[in-house]
Design an enzyme around this catalytic site. Structure first.
Site: not given
Ligand code: FAD
Ligand code: NAP
Length: 314
Positions: A136, A139-140
């Protein structure tokens, strides 16, 4: 004793399919209950720009899903943060056990559990998940400012993730097993024009290389699909974007599936092999897997559930 809730229509999943089913089932006065699962809003909450949902020239995925949730709630859908752990579809009313302990019973069920990211299945990938290996980018990606990273895959997700990651990374290598992208042309063009992205064709990731103390990735080993030559690419982050598999755990032993686990529905319908159980969205769609097609199938499922219940009552 476990709390029991009965509903005419239980909707499992809170992506575009689930929320759209909620809007239509509510407007049919079926007072549906919708269970959000682990990922409220579904897959679009893991992306940024959505440019192909009608009515929005450009919208952030999470914002679009908040609007869908609000719409379902405003029409009367009861939205609950809970996860279904197992289903009994052998008799009606159907029974759904949940993580919270509540037992839901329902005259009809709409399955809209969507899909989840696939992994390569390497031991080294597993070892460094959360320590440099991710599925992701939104997200990261932030953790990799000024660093070199690799993205694996050649579809829309891989290309979008590679483009997004250029906001943070000093260099992004896109590792693809062929020399042709599967993504939409417009995305492929953006990728090829981006000076920070370096495509590496005909290569497969065979090992994530890293250190144990502190735990982190230092590179990846790739193998040329034609020559077999193995090369090591230094990087701090590895983003796996090789597609999605249907989230069919609740029903794979009781409903017919095909094409790698997608729930089979009747032609032009969301009806499954069990009367009263309908499936919509990425759980059943091996072909299009888009937000708008999922929403369309959510609409179909609610209309079909309404007709099914009317026939039962009749
Ligand atoms: P999902 O969105 O997958 O939602 C599934 C829902 O089911 C989740 O809420 C989950 O919590 C819930 N659930 C699962 N199991 C349970 C359980 N046991 N109990 C309760 N709930 C459960 N499509 C586009 O059209 N345009 C785009 O720009 C686009 N970008 C994308 C970017 C990325 C990174 C990804 C991964 C996908 C993208 N897609 C895009 C595809 C799109 O997101 C999917 O087609 C769509 O979200 C599928 O909707 P769905 O409702 O079927 O399921
Ligand atoms: P996808 O379209 O299935 O593409 C997966 C990619 O990963 C392919 O290029 C495939 O290679 C590669 N791959 C698969 N298994 C692999 C393995 N074991 N090793 C190496 N490479 C592997 O998946 P996706 O990109 O996640 O997209 C899923 C769905 O969501 C699609 O329908 C897509 O259109 C939709 N989506 C849409 C948008 C958008 O509209 N902007 C954005 C994201 C996703 P091959 O090409 O060689 O098969």
């Amino acid at each position: 004793m476990a709390d029991t809730r009965h509903t005419k229509v239980l909707i499992i999943g809170s992506g575009p399919a689930g929320y759209t089913a909620g809007v239509y089932a509510s407007r049919a006065m079926l007072e549906p209950i919708l269970l959000q699962g682990l990922e409220p809003g579904g897959q679009l909450t893991t992306t940024t720009d959505v440019e192909n949902y009608p009515g929005f020239t450009e919208v952030q995925g999470p914002d679009l899903m908040i609007k869908m949730e609000e719409h379902a709630r405003a029409t009367g859908t009861e939205i609950i943060s809970d996860i279904i752990t197992d289903l009994d579809l052998s008799k009606r009313p159907f029974t759904a056990n949940s993580d919270s302990g509540t037992v839901y019973t329902a005259d009809a069920i709409i399955l809209a559990t969507g899909a989840r990211a696939k992994w390569l299945g390497l031991d080294s990938e597993e070892k460094f998940k959360g320590f440099g290996v991710s599925a992701c980018a939104t997200c990261d990606g932030f953790f990799y400012r000024g660093m070199e990273i690799v993205v694996v895959g050649g579809g829309n997700t891989a290309v979008e993730e590679a483009l997004f990651l250029t906001n943070f990374a000093s260099k992004v290598t896109l590792i693809h097993r062929r020399d042709e992208l599967r993504s939409e042309r417009i995305l492929a063009d953006r990728l090829m024009k981006n000076p920070k992205i370096d495509p590496l064709w005909f290569n497969e990731l065979i090992e994530v290389v890293g250190e144990d103390n502190p735990k982190g990735v230092t590179g990846v080993k790739v193998k040329h699909t034609k020559t077999g030559e193995i090369t090591e690419i230094p990087c701090k982050g590895v983003f796996i974007a090789i597609g999605h598999a249907p989230a069919n755990e609740l029903v794979k032993h009781v409903l017919e599936t095909h094409m790698g686990g997608y729930v089979v529905t009747q032609p032009d319908s969301t009806a499954t092999s069990i009367p009263g159980v309908f499936a919509a969205g990425d759980l059943t769609d091996h072909k299009y897997r888009q937000a708008v097609t999922s929403a369309g199938m959510g609409c179909m499922a609610a209309l079909e559930a309404e007709r099914f219940l009317a026939e039962q009552e009749g």
